[in-house]
Design an enzyme around this catalytic site. Sequence first.
Site, short mmCIF file in Angstrom:
data_model
loop_
_atom_site.label_atom_id
_atom_site.label_comp_id
_atom_site.label_asym_id
_atom_site.label_seq_id
_atom_site.Cartn_x
_atom_site.Cartn_y
_atom_site.Cartn_z
N SER A 141 0.91 -1.12 -0.10
CA SER A 141 -0.01 -0.01 -0.16
C SER A 141 0.89 1.31 0.07
CB SER A 141 -0.91 -0.01 1.45
OG SER A 141 -1.56 1.29 1.49
N TYR A 154 -2.73 -0.90 10.09
CA TYR A 154 -2.63 -1.16 8.64
C TYR A 154 -1.25 -1.11 8.01
CZ TYR A 154 -4.18 -0.54 3.60
OH TYR A 154 -4.13 -0.75 2.50
#
Length: 272
Positions: A141, A154
């Site tokens: 990401s 995350y």
Amino acid sequence: MEDYRFAGRTAVLTGAASGIGEQLAYGLAERGSSLVLVDRDAEGLARVADTVRSSVKVETHVVDLADRAAVAALGEELAPKPVRLLINNAGVALGGRFRELTLDEFEWVMDINFRAPVVLTHALLPALTEEPGGHLVNVSSLYGLIGPAGQSAYSSSKFAIRGFSEVLRHELVETGTGVTQVHPGGIRTNVARSARLGSGVDPVEAAQHQAAFAKLLSYPPEKAAAEILDGVEKRRTRVLIAASARIPDVLARVLPGSYGPVLDRLTALLAR
């Protein structure tokens, strides 16, 4: 290493029922790959499979990647298959500062975003490396490049999958197996919109933040999927998707210890 050949080969894809994963499934089918699609959304998975079934061989597995026993069983079931491409795409998000999360919430993210890819990669590695030409894709990401406040779980999971990918790239080169790590920026998918909130997060504050962040999710998932598959074909080691990933990557390199304030100002400007 020669370009990856999609046609006539089997690809395993997680998170295939929507977003980038759905578009990857369509792109792989167009390139002639047989598909093994994995997702916890049975209805969405069936819809994607039905769309491509007329052109390629496809099988589906409805699995919640947070279920450790189910992931282990999936790995055992897929291990004998002649898999040449594994794309660990599935992911979830959890908003909240570290003190606002429980350890169970933190581990939920790590199980899906990191542990499941590790388990599946371990199970399928013999097939991927049986002969030269296999390929592994791990989707990290933007938050595997930077670590902003409020993304403790995350970002931790995405930095972990980034490190895992870099190690495997060096370990597998002698087998003729490629590894690509992908860092999407603000892609127009449900991952961010459906993100859970830590149990200690103020819901009003979170709603304001999510509304602002939603404005940054503009990059088409079909374009992101095409860039990933192009990267696989050319055996690229890293694929950064959209300016919202490339600019923070530069900031983290130029200002590794102080990019936070610059990033906050840039994000606020873009979210107007």
